[in-house]
Scaffold this active site. Structure first.
Site, PDB file in Angstrom:
ATOM      1  N   GLY A  37      -5.800   4.518  -7.221  1.00 27.70           N
ATOM      2  CA  GLY A  37      -4.704   3.712  -7.749  1.00 27.70           C
ATOM      3  C   GLY A  37      -4.819   2.288  -7.240  1.00 27.70           C
ATOM      4  CE  LYS A  44      -2.002  -5.450  -8.057  1.00 29.18           C
ATOM      5  NZ  LYS A  44      -1.914  -6.108  -9.368  1.00 29.18           N
ATOM      6  NE  ARG A  71      -4.680   5.726 -15.409  1.00 31.15           N
ATOM      7  CZ  ARG A  71      -3.475   6.244 -15.613  1.00 31.15           C
ATOM      8  NH1 ARG A  71      -3.370   7.403 -16.263  1.00 31.15           N
ATOM      9  NH2 ARG A  71      -2.386   5.636 -15.194  1.00 31.15           N
ATOM     10  CG  LEU A 206       8.058   8.695  10.266  1.00 27.58           C
ATOM     11  CD1 LEU A 206       7.429  10.067  10.171  1.00 27.58           C
ATOM     12  CD2 LEU A 206       9.272   8.724  11.182  1.00 27.58           C
ATOM     13  N   GLY A 207       5.955   4.423  10.926  1.00 26.78           N
ATOM     14  CA  GLY A 207       5.021   3.505  11.549  1.00 26.78           C
ATOM     15  C   GLY A 207       5.655   2.203  11.991  1.00 26.78           C
ATOM     16  CG  HIS A 266      12.329   5.640   4.324  1.00 23.90           C
ATOM     17  ND1 HIS A 266      11.032   6.100   4.329  1.00 23.90           N
ATOM     18  CD2 HIS A 266      12.386   4.738   3.310  1.00 23.90           C
ATOM     19  CE1 HIS A 266      10.350   5.506   3.366  1.00 23.90           C
ATOM     20  NE2 HIS A 266      11.150   4.680   2.742  1.00 23.90           N
ATOM     21  CD  GLN A 404      13.014  -3.273   6.861  1.00 24.22           C
ATOM     22  OE1 GLN A 404      11.805  -3.161   6.953  1.00 24.22           O
ATOM     23  NE2 GLN A 404      13.652  -3.095   5.721  1.00 24.22           N
ATOM     24  CG  LEU A 411      23.605  -1.574  26.335  1.00 27.11           C
ATOM     25  CD1 LEU A 411      23.810  -0.286  25.545  1.00 27.11           C
ATOM     26  CD2 LEU A 411      23.141  -1.253  27.751  1.00 27.11           C
TER      27      LEU A 411
END
Length: 521
Positions: A37, A44, A71, A206-207, A266, A404, A411
């Site tokens: 793909g 990309k 394709r 998770l990364g 997520h 993010q 804290l």
């Protein structure tokens, strides 16, 4: 697989060599990474840039090759031109950027072909062998394609383009089905051609750096580890918001909705990492075993514990913002939620009675992803007896991990306002990553791709983990769709449906990201 857990496999098999094989031959090994793909947006914008970043940081093996497969009719030079537009270099190593980019592009090749036939993959296999000549071939396939063709690609690629003497692995992008039944069918179909150890189900959240730091924060700091239970934590909030809508992707989004798109994967994955018991070790299976235990301890969601919303058109500052239903790719009369809030519970000794509140939405007032841990009030607090400028019943300690943007950990504490009087205020002890660490934070795809190359499963989702996750959400998803529950409309750019606040109030909780209390600094 045995009882849903990975079988013990001989080390030589995990290393990519057949059982009983001798040591690797003198030629060494090579890794071939095929992006299936390759002409799509994900490839990309994320996958090729992540691979280049790993190459730029010297994290990939000395001998590697990257192939694009799709394709589209392209040649090697056209692929290089296409992906070069999205490649960027690390901030602190710009001096050799052009040279490194050219070196990377020289290792990138293209093979056109269909996804559901073996001819294209057979030709890919021939070209891979040319590049692998004299070395043990290890092959990684990244399936950056719609889920309805996962099985076609795996069947064709595994039959004709698997490594004959090294390892072969497949990274599979979400969504992993739409519910328990379809997810189970997808897993069964993949396992006709692959062992569980070959399947890397990727959830890029998770990364994320702050998600990775979650376990470090908890398990290596005495100030937090003893507090991680119902005895001290009042509630946990997992918040995800985007300040844009579907932007022409409504046709795709309408098949899934915000619960499947964000919450079931997520946010639930983050919750499992947050709430798991201490694993025996940092080995992948020990960590994933603990995550599965948490998910199996959770109650299936009920409709009364869910609020759904859908954004409507809004005019602000002389600019008009279209509603979800205004997107021409969205079916007329769609009740697909673009916002959802939910209250989840873990029925075990550590978390009994603690509400885990999730909310996720599009076209909201800000972009953020964060974990908020609100602690209980101090019993018999001396300062509750006086008028001191703050309500100590609501102004309790709060730990926030901002995933993010602008990664941070802070804290929130109560402290005295300087002066002769006795007035209390809420203050932040903060770790702002951009100020503390003067380097660019790697993209999540970089970490996960590197783990897949190294055979590290820790941040990838196991099949029994996926089953347990779907079991929590499938009943309420079916009820929402069978009853065509109408979502509460909210204006584009707002804070979402009012119903989310009522849901939180049902459990004596106040969302931590409301106006004037968002922890900005």
């Amino acid at each position: 697989m045995v009882n849903g857990y990975a079988e013990v496999v001989p080390a030589e098999v995990l290393d990519g060599r057949p059982a009983g094989a001798g040591p690797p031959e003198q030629g060494g090994s090579t890794v071939s990474i095929t992006v299936v793909g390759a002409s799509g947006d994900l490839a990309k914008k994320k996958i090729f840039p992540a691979l280049f970043a790993l190459f730029y940081e010297d994290c990939l093996p000395e001998h590697f090759t990257v192939f694009g497969y799709a394709r589209s009719k392209m040649n090697d030079a056209e692929l290089g031109t296409m992906i070069s537009r999205t490649l960027t270099c690390r901030i602190d190593k710009r001096e050799n950027c052009g040279d490194k980019m050219e070196q990377f592009l020289q290792r990138c090749f293209y093979q056109p072909g269909q996804y559901n036939t073996e001819e294209g993959f057979a030709e890919l296999d021939r070209k891979l062998k040319e590049k692998e000549a004299g070395r043990i071939p290890n092959r990684l396939f990244y399936l950056s394609v719609p889920p309805n063709i996962f099985v076609d690609v795996v069947r064709s690629a595994s039959r004709t383009a698997s490594s004959s003497s090294g390892w072969t692995r497949f990274i599979v992008e979400k969504p992993f089905g739409r519910d328990s039944e379809s997810s189970g069918e997808l897993t069964r179909s993949l396992k006709k051609y692959l062992a569980e150890e070959q399947i890397f189900r990727i959830d890029h959240y998770l990364g994320k750096e702050l998600v990775e730091n979650l376990s470090v924060l908890r398990f290596s700091n005495l100030v937090f580890e003893p507090l991680w239970s119902r005895n001290y934590i009042r509630n946990v909030q997992l918040i995800f918001s985007e300040d844009f809508g579907t932007e022409g992707r409504g046709g795709y989004f309408d098949n899934y909705g915000i619960i499947r798109d964000i919450m079931q994967n997520h946010l639930l994955q983050i919750l499992a990492l947050f709430a798991m018991e201490t694993p025996v070790s940092l080995d992948a299976e020990d960590i994933r075993n603990e995550k599965v235990k948490v998910l199996r301890s959770m109650r299936p969601l009920k409709l009364e514990d869910v609020v759904v919303g859908q954004y409507k058109g809004h005019t602000r500052g002389g600019r008009s913002f279209p509603g979800y239903a205004d997107d021409p790719t969205v079916p007329k009369g769609s009740v697909t939620p673009t916002f959802a809030a939910a209250a989840l519970f873990i029925d075990n000794a550590r978390w009994d009675g603690v509400p885990f509140l999730m909310k996720a939405g599009k076209a909201l007032h800000t972009r953020r992803a964060e974990i908020r841990v609100q602690f209980r009030r101090v019993p018999g607090n001396l300062y509750r007896r006086r008028s001191i400028g703050t309500d100590l019943d609501t102004a309790t300690n709060e730990l926030v991990l901002r995933v993010q943007p602008d990664e941070a950990i802070y804290l929130r504490i109560n402290s005295k306002v300087p002066g002769l009087g006795m007035r209390l205020d809420r203050s932040d002890l903060n770790l702002l990553y951009s100020e503390r660490y003067r380097r660019e934070i790697p993209d999540a795809y970089e970490r996960l791709l590197l783990d897949a190359v190294e055979g590290e499963h820790r941040l990838f989702i196991r099949s029994d983990e996926l089953d347990a996750a779907w079991a929590i959400f499938t009943p309420v998803l079916r009820e929402l769709e069978d009853r065509r529950v109408a979502p509460e409309l909210y204006p584009y750019g707002s804070r979402g449906p009012v119903g989310a606040h009522y849901l939180a109030a049902n459990y004596n909780v106040r969302w931590g990201d409301i106006a004037g209390d968002d922890g900005s600094f």
